[in-house]
Design an enzyme around this catalytic site. Structure first.
Site, PDB file in Angstrom:
ATOM      1  CB  THR A   1     139.045  82.496  18.417  1.00  0.00           C
ATOM      2  OG1 THR A   1     139.687  83.345  19.315  1.00  0.00           O
ATOM      3  CG2 THR A   1     140.443  82.442  17.773  1.00  0.00           C
ATOM      4  CG  ASP A   2     136.934  87.169  19.672  1.00  0.00           C
ATOM      5  OD1 ASP A   2     137.874  86.604  20.407  1.00  0.00           O
ATOM      6  OD2 ASP A   2     136.356  88.145  20.595  1.00  0.00           O
ATOM      7  CD  GLU A   3     142.740  84.875  22.029  1.00  0.00           C
ATOM      8  OE1 GLU A   3     143.188  84.889  22.241  1.00  0.00           O
ATOM      9  OE2 GLU A   3     141.451  83.963  23.101  1.00  0.00           O
TER      10      GLU A   3
ATOM     11  CE1 TYR B   1     143.552  79.211  20.368  1.00  0.00           C
ATOM     12  CE2 TYR B   1     143.106  81.737  20.821  1.00  0.00           C
ATOM     13  CZ  TYR B   1     142.010  79.905  20.987  1.00  0.00           C
ATOM     14  OH  TYR B   1     140.911  79.811  20.528  1.00  0.00           O
TER      15      TYR B   1
ATOM     16  CE  LYS C   1     140.913  78.073  16.384  1.00  0.00           C
ATOM     17  NZ  LYS C   1     139.659  76.909  16.155  1.00  0.00           N
TER      18      LYS C   1
HETATM   19  N1  LIG Z   1     136.949  78.673  24.581  1.00  0.00           N
HETATM   20  C1  LIG Z   1     136.660  79.168  24.071  1.00  0.00           C
HETATM   21  O1  LIG Z   1     136.585  80.659  25.525  1.00  0.00           O
HETATM   22  C2  LIG Z   1     136.773  80.099  22.600  1.00  0.00           C
HETATM   23  C3  LIG Z   1     135.998  80.766  22.101  1.00  0.00           C
HETATM   24  C4  LIG Z   1     136.201  80.749  20.986  1.00  0.00           C
HETATM   25  C5  LIG Z   1     136.693  79.875  19.921  1.00  0.00           C
HETATM   26  N2  LIG Z   1     136.926  78.943  19.975  1.00  0.00           N
HETATM   27  C6  LIG Z   1     136.798  77.848  19.508  1.00  0.00           C
HETATM   28  O2  LIG Z   1     136.486  76.878  19.801  1.00  0.00           O
HETATM   29  C7  LIG Z   1     136.485  75.333  19.805  1.00  0.00           C
HETATM   30  C8  LIG Z   1     137.052  74.871  20.882  1.00  0.00           C
HETATM   31  O3  LIG Z   1     137.559  75.472  21.823  1.00  0.00           O
HETATM   32  P1  LIG Z   1     137.258  74.864  23.264  1.00  0.00           P
HETATM   33  O4  LIG Z   1     137.136  76.095  25.212  1.00  0.00           O
HETATM   34  O5  LIG Z   1     136.541  74.030  23.379  1.00  0.00           O
HETATM   35  O6  LIG Z   1     138.654  73.998  23.665  1.00  0.00           O
HETATM   36  P2  LIG Z   1     139.190  72.844  24.575  1.00  0.00           P
HETATM   37  O7  LIG Z   1     140.422  72.919  24.971  1.00  0.00           O
HETATM   38  O8  LIG Z   1     138.418  72.614  25.787  1.00  0.00           O
HETATM   39  O9  LIG Z   1     138.982  71.391  23.865  1.00  0.00           O
HETATM   40  C9  LIG Z   1     140.171  70.750  22.295  1.00  0.00           C
HETATM   41  C10 LIG Z   1     138.987  70.245  21.676  1.00  0.00           C
HETATM   42  O10 LIG Z   1     140.346  69.268  21.222  1.00  0.00           O
HETATM   43  C11 LIG Z   1     140.945  68.139  22.015  1.00  0.00           C
HETATM   44  N3  LIG Z   1     142.137  67.492  20.956  1.00  0.00           N
HETATM   45  C12 LIG Z   1     142.757  68.567  20.701  1.00  0.00           C
HETATM   46  N4  LIG Z   1     143.984  68.883  20.067  1.00  0.00           N
HETATM   47  C13 LIG Z   1     143.824  67.118  19.299  1.00  0.00           C
HETATM   48  C14 LIG Z   1     143.907  66.588  17.892  1.00  0.00           C
HETATM   49  N5  LIG Z   1     145.528  66.556  17.973  1.00  0.00           N
HETATM   50  N6  LIG Z   1     143.048  65.638  17.620  1.00  0.00           N
HETATM   51  C15 LIG Z   1     141.988  65.797  17.721  1.00  0.00           C
HETATM   52  N7  LIG Z   1     141.449  66.925  18.990  1.00  0.00           N
HETATM   53  C16 LIG Z   1     141.852  67.362  19.680  1.00  0.00           C
HETATM   54  C17 LIG Z   1     141.307  67.628  22.779  1.00  0.00           C
HETATM   55  O11 LIG Z   1     141.629  66.709  23.572  1.00  0.00           O
HETATM   56  C18 LIG Z   1     140.071  68.027  23.706  1.00  0.00           C
HETATM   57  O12 LIG Z   1     139.181  67.616  23.967  1.00  0.00           O
HETATM   58  C19 LIG Z   1     138.798  75.896  19.508  1.00  0.00           C
HETATM   59  O13 LIG Z   1     139.033  75.546  18.554  1.00  0.00           O
HETATM   60  C20 LIG Z   1     138.439  77.193  19.927  1.00  0.00           C
HETATM   61  O14 LIG Z   1     139.901  77.450  19.103  1.00  0.00           O
HETATM   62  C21 LIG Z   1     137.043  78.843  21.557  1.00  0.00           C
END
Ligand SMILES: NC(=O)c1ccc[n+]([C@@H]2O[C@H](COP(=O)([O-])OP(=O)(O)OC[C@H]3O[C@@H](n4cnc5c(N)ncnc54)[C@H](O)[C@@H]3O)[C@@H](O)[C@H]2O)c1
Length: 352
Positions: free
Chosen positions: A133-135, A158, A162
């Site tokens: 993430t950009d965070e 968070y 990350k």
């Molecule tokens: N949502 C955003 O805007 C955003 C932006 C940039 C980066 N990201 C990154 O992208 C990735 C996905 O984000 P998202 O928004 O889809 O998240 P989300 O919370 O919707 O999904 C996370 C998934 O990971 C699974 N999970 C959690 N803990 C787990 C574990 N211990 N073992 C196996 N599975 C596990 C959950 O069941 C879920 O299906 C993350 O790494 C996040 O940091 C998200």
């Protein structure tokens, strides 16, 4: 095209489900294994359209369980990992930081160890892709943008977890030579987003005539990217980036939270046939989140110039498309808000 067996972690989540769908549909010669613990954020209803595809398999499991992960790698013999599994909600990280350390840091290191052990220094045609993430870069003032060389300065549990996982992924490249790539993306929006996050929460509340909470004065600025453009960027980076590289992904699309919510209210009034200004009355200002970063803006010119990726949608168009999806998929929203989605795994997979 070479046959590859790819482990995608967190594929039942918001972004992961879009990545899984894209890879299953675009690369029939790849075997896609989706590993997910199915926390509250994991929803297999996100993937019903591809769950029977011959090149797709779901495995329920926890990346924090090192023995399970090591055994999975030994038996499955993956060629690559695309790692998205994470605890992802900043507010939850403030109330329960340890869960973020376990999944985001320990879970990532477990995967790195298993990949290192399985590939044993022979990284030809192997790859560990870490989605971040950009965070991790912290907050910006009124001007400037995060680039790939901006120093890390995370502020929430968070983003700290990350950032830590990013450091471990780089360390495994620098220390053991593991073929890794990392991408850091801005805020995503689109279909299948759990309605605890700003945009789906606001859509759901506006639809149900409930208050739409906005932190502080709504002055925080975020850069928004359509989730399918993120999935396409991951596809491009996975296939084309050089080992050890980092790419920023973003939409060059900055919005103050309050302006975004007002735009959403306008779109919802039109879609729901309400008179102009009706939904804005639902906006309710609430106490600001602790340590709330003022502004994020990401410079994705490296990705645009080197790998020829550009966002496909303008924000207004993407937001209208997103609203349409939530209004057309009431059952999905009802299943998520009533927790019905959590029983889908038992009914669908229990007999297998
Ligand atoms: N949502 C955003 O805007 C955003 C932006 C940039 C980066 N990201 C990154 O992208 C990735 C996905 O984000 P998202 O928004 O889809 O998240 P989300 O919370 O919707 O999904 C996370 C998934 O990971 C699974 N999970 C959690 N803990 C787990 C574990 N211990 N073992 C196996 N599975 C596990 C959950 O069941 C879920 O299906 C993350 O790494 C996040 O940091 C998200």
């Amino acid at each position: 095209m070479m046959t590859k067996k790819i482990l995608i972690t967190g594929g039942a989540g918001f972004i992961g489900s879009h990545v899984v769908r894209r890879f299953v549909k675009s690369y029939p010669d790849y075997q896609i294994v989706n590993l997910d613990k199915l926390t509250y954020a994991g929803n297999l209803l996100n993937l019903t359209d591809i769950e029977s595809a011959p090149n797709y398999e779901f495995v329920k499991g926890d990346i924090v369980d090192a023995a399970f992960i090591a055994e999975l790698f030994r038996t499955a013999q993956f060629d690559a990992v695309i790692h998205l599994a994470a605890e992802s909600h900043v507010d939850r990280s403030i109330s329960n930081p340890m869960e973020f350390v376990m999944t985001n840091v320990i879970g990532t290191v477990n995967l790195l160890n298993a990949a290192k052990e399985q590939w044993k220094g022979d990284y030809a045609q192997k790859r560990f892709y870490h989605v971040s993430t950009d965070e991790v870069y912290g907050a910006l003032g009124e001007t400037g943008m995060f680039t790939e060389t901006t120093a890390y300065d995370p502020h929430s549990p968070y983003s700290a977890s990350k950032a830590s996982s990013d450091h471990f992924v780089r360390a495994y490249h620098d220390t053991y030579g593991l073929d890794v790539v990392i991408s850091n993306c801005s805020n995503n929006y689109g279909s299948h987003h759990f309605p605890e996050k700003l945009i789906p929460l606001a859509i759901n509340n506006i639809k149900n005539n409930k208050a739409v909470p906005v932190y502080g004065k709504g002055e925080n600025v975020r850069d928004w990217l359509w989730v399918e453009d993120h999935a396409r960027a991951i596809d491009v980076i996975f296939h084309q980036a050089k080992a050890g590289e980092t790419y920023n992904i973003g939409g060059h699309n900055e919005w103050k939270n309050i302006d975004l919510i007002k735009l959403l209210c306008k779109i919802m009034d039109e879609k729901l046939g309400r008179s102009a200004g009706t939904s804005e009355q639902l906006i309710t200002y609430v106490t600001d989140r602790a340590g709330h970063d003022l502004r994020y803006a990401i410079d994705s010119s490296k990705l645009q110039e080197k790998l020829n990726w550009v966002p496909s949608l303008q924000f207004e168009e993407g937001l209208a498309k997103t609203v349409d999806w939530y209004l057309e998929n009431e059952q999905w929203l009802d299943d998520v808000t009533s927790s019905n989605y959590q029983s889908y795994y038992e009914t669908q997979y229990a007999e297998r």
